[in-house]
Write an enzyme that holds these catalytic residues in place. Structure first.
Site, short mmCIF file in Angstrom:
data_model
loop_
_atom_site.label_atom_id
_atom_site.label_comp_id
_atom_site.label_asym_id
_atom_site.label_seq_id
_atom_site.Cartn_x
_atom_site.Cartn_y
_atom_site.Cartn_z
N ASP A 1 39.51 36.11 39.40
CA ASP A 1 40.24 37.11 40.12
C ASP A 1 40.92 37.49 38.74
OD1 ASP A 1 41.69 38.64 41.64
OD2 ASP A 1 42.95 37.27 42.57
N ASP B 1 40.50 44.37 40.64
CA ASP B 1 41.27 43.56 41.66
C ASP B 1 40.95 43.64 43.24
OD1 ASP B 1 42.97 41.80 42.30
OD2 ASP B 1 44.75 42.81 42.11
N GLU C 1 43.75 37.94 49.91
CA GLU C 1 44.76 37.73 48.86
C GLU C 1 46.23 37.95 48.48
OE1 GLU C 1 46.07 36.69 44.57
OE2 GLU C 1 44.73 38.31 45.84
N GLU C 2 45.15 39.47 48.54
CA GLU C 2 47.06 40.26 48.11
C GLU C 2 48.31 40.21 48.71
OE1 GLU C 2 46.86 41.48 45.41
OE2 GLU C 2 45.16 42.23 45.40
N HIS D 1 37.89 37.39 45.99
CA HIS D 1 38.67 37.93 46.88
C HIS D 1 38.24 39.81 47.30
CE1 HIS D 1 42.40 40.20 45.49
NE2 HIS D 1 41.71 39.94 44.47
N HIS E 1 46.96 46.96 40.24
CA HIS E 1 47.83 47.28 41.37
C HIS E 1 47.98 48.69 42.60
CE1 HIS E 1 49.48 43.17 42.92
NE2 HIS E 1 48.18 43.07 42.66
#
Lengths: 465, 465
Positions: free
Chosen positions: B347, B286, B320-321, B274, B419
């Site tokens: 991912d 990520d 995606e997130e 993504h 994140h």
């Protein structure tokens, strides 16, 4: 007369008696055992960093920390505890931010350097000129950075001894004025630090008298990498906003506690660390650990059946980070400094000590051999070369002749955390901290319960690390 | 007839010819060699994270990233590249801060959770109620948290597979509404993450329809530790200020590039990752890494002398997130999803792949043996159990029957960075990234240059991780 048979049966008990006698006659082994099993230093450090948190020299929190520490030392059985104040400039960080505004908008992680002036309220927008070494900036002529933000991205090298720090810290301390002399409007450095987290390393800087005072800040290491990659592709402009303030004539506070000597109370073995910390973290490795170690070592001795011959004095210096405590303490001591038989400072985190060194006067003497034997089971080698650095807060005492001991801790990851928001209690290993307490307590006992002369240092010994 | 002597002299050349012939007859060995030597994915990831930086779904930066990626795929020799847009809510973080105001003032490192509402402009001041497990909060009755800030400090367990995340992420996604149902005015969690840095982990949350919408944020792990220690000593009050905003009807963008099959161009082997990222870092692990791996694997095949039988499609999902891309893509595909022979998503960062698993239909078949032989030299075991999780963006395709491949990467340190602001390019190891490219390229070639039937999944297979 007892039979041979009965003698043989009695041997184990006899050996045990000898052993027990040996243990009682070896207070160092007793001290080490107590220090390794003692959780006092770990709890002291947990409580200091939790209940007080950050404690910048001259701040209300630093005074609160000093009052707090005084009570802790009184509770720990020290014979006398008092506070000593001295004037400092209290610098406070304000809101701070930086972002790339060209070629694309991106936030940057920055922290103002200690003592930096603020930017104008609207901030500074300017193109950067990036230097991969501090020397490359120094090689630039006057006027060559007019209107630009100077960025230096030299890297600190990771070493066990921490020697990479001394090799590079000049770019933090003196760089802003060097950039200003060449026309720069602001100064940014790659953090002096060895990690790759988005947590910038602050630290003190100072302004030269013959240059404009421009704002100065540290980028986190990944942000410095980002600027290096971007500038390779084309021009880069930044927005920088720092809102720091300085307040003159604040009071810093040093905490002093003593275990009084039974024979020569006027002769002092001085153990120290510093109570003040930077504002971003809670000052666990720098230097809550150092004062926890020094106080914990003295406390183990305070718990013995008798006091050592000399006084053990614990000093928690109140303004190491801004370089103000060493001179203040030496001046306050004045002629009394002659009574300090030897001094030491723990100010390099809480990892294990791996080597020790003594002043020239006692290297190779019976005292040295005694200390070496005590430290070996703790995994510490006594070096043959004399101690070179006693701690920042002991510089002026050393200039005045006070000899110092040096215990080298494993500093491989010290500069991952040093002066960042990451300097928090969770980084402390209880076992490694206890090894430090055991080493300092062993040394303190041997130095204080003796008449050994550690000599006086020749002038100029207290060279800064 | 040549003499024996001349034959012996000719042998090395003959052997070399055989070796050359063997290499030409084994395109997978050729693909692996090219993938391991190829720096394209590493450079793609460096440039994406440097030139664009963070790219939240629906943001201008995400669109810019999509346009940028389209050009990169075109330059890389893809036969066809296009963008696919779909509506999302674009959430943006504002200024955010938290501090302990009782018993002593201390700054806390916090990050609003994605989709959280803002606090009132003046912030929220309230006492905390702290729970060491999410279940302990769930066990509380309605009204029991009236006027309080609920804090949950449950810890994520570190595992190689990353299984600790799924075990705890519910406290992030659903916790705010659970706290609100019990009367809380704000909700804080210990970061879902395994590090101990002062860098909080954001991530998506959602509100239940039957509860007030209260602000929600993550504390860094050391800050959660600090609150645990403080609350053990007495009441703790916090100030919390979050200024996030949500904009409805923004457009997310997915990038699609194809290497067209030479025999069955309508049959698709889908490789994905993504493009969108969280805002705090630059989305390196990520999931810049995932799209760099998927695109890099397809590019190696694009550079071969001939196209595989089937089409290889690279999809860089655009949301995606916030969990919006899977459904949007499956709906846009509609009946065409039946043409997707197999799909996979990378991912989980850029550490080495250590095991692989295939859909049930091909486990143990000749295809499986061929893949196992190809992956073994890369240090990857093919599992006998069928693939369980294909990737968040493939959930809805899987629900519709599309089978998936699963490559498990070493995730031991993935949740140290995930994140956070620390998700930056410097965390990427070029060699480990290249191993991923080699694995995916090997699989893609074997799956695309064959007629193997990967079957269809029964309904309900696409269960979320």
């Amino acid at each position: 007369m007892i039979s041979c048979h009965r003698l043989l049966r009695a041997l184990p008990a006899f050996a045990l008696m000898l052993w027990g006698g040996a243990a009682a006659a070896d207070p160092v082994a007793d001290i080490v055992a107590k220090a390794l099993a003692d959780g006092w230093s770990y709890q002291f450090l947990s409580d200091l960093t939790t209940e007080i948190g950050p404690r910048m020299a001259g701040s209300p929190a630093a005074r609160q920390a000093a009052e707090w520490a005084k009570i802790r030392l009184q509770q720990a059985g020290f014979d006398e505890v008092h506070l000593e104040s001295f004037p400092v400039t209290n610098w406070t960080r304000g809101a701070e931010s930086a972002e790339i505004i060209m070629p694309s908008r991106q936030h940057l992680a920055v922290a103002a350097l200690g003592q930096s002036v603020a930017t104008p309220a609207a901030g500074i927008d300017a193109q950067i000129v990036l230097f991969k070494s501090f020397q490359a900036l120094l090689d630039m002529p006057p006027g060559s950075l007019n209107g630009k933000i100077a960025v230096v991205t030299q890297r600190q090298v990771r070493t066990q001894s921490g020697s990479g720090y001394g090799a590079i810290v000049g770019m933090r301390v003196t760089g802003a004025s060097e950039a200003a002399k060449r026309g720069a409007v602001a100064y940014l450095i790659r953090s002096v630090g060895t990690d790759n987290h988005r947590l910038p390393h602050t630290g003190v800087m100072s302004y030269a008298k013959d240059a404009p005072r421009i704002p100065a800040a540290a980028l986190s290491n990944p942000d410095a990498d980002q600027l290096e990659r971007l500038i390779a592709k084309g021009p880069v402009s930044l927005h920088l906003n720092l809102a720091s303030e300085s307040k003159e004539n604040a009071q810093a506070v040093t905490v002093v506690g003593e275990i009084r000597g039974r024979e020569h109370p006027e002769q002092v073995v001085l153990l120290s660390g510093h109570l003040d910390s930077w504002d971003l973290g809670t000052g666990a490795i720098d230097d809550g650990a150092g004062i926890a170690i020094a106080a914990g070592a003295a406390r183990v001795i305070a718990g013995l059946q008798q006091r050592p011959k000399r006084t053990i004095r614990v000093v928690m210096f109140g303004a190491e980070e801004i370089g103000a405590a060493s001179k203040a303490y030496a001046e306050a001591q004045g002629a009394k400094a002659a009574n300090i038989a030897i001094a030491g400072e723990s100010d390099f985190g809480a990892r294990k000590i791996y080597q020790a060194s003594l002043p020239n006067a006692v290297a190779g003497t019976a005292f040295g051999k005694q200390l070496a034997a005590a430290l070996l089971p703790l995994g510490v080698d006594l070096e043959k070369t004399p101690a070179r650095h006693g701690g920042s807060d002991l510089e002026d005492l050393a200039e005045g002749g006070v000899p110092f001991v040096q215990f080298d801790q494993n500093g491989s990851d010290y500069f991952d955390i040093h002066h960042t928001a990451d300097d928090t209690f969770d980084k402390i290993d209880a076992g490694e901290l206890a090894q430090n307490v055991a080493v300092w307590a062993s040394f303190a006992w041997l130095a204080a319960d003796s008449d050994v002369d550690f000599g006086r240092l020749p002038s100029g010994t207290g060279s800064r690390r």
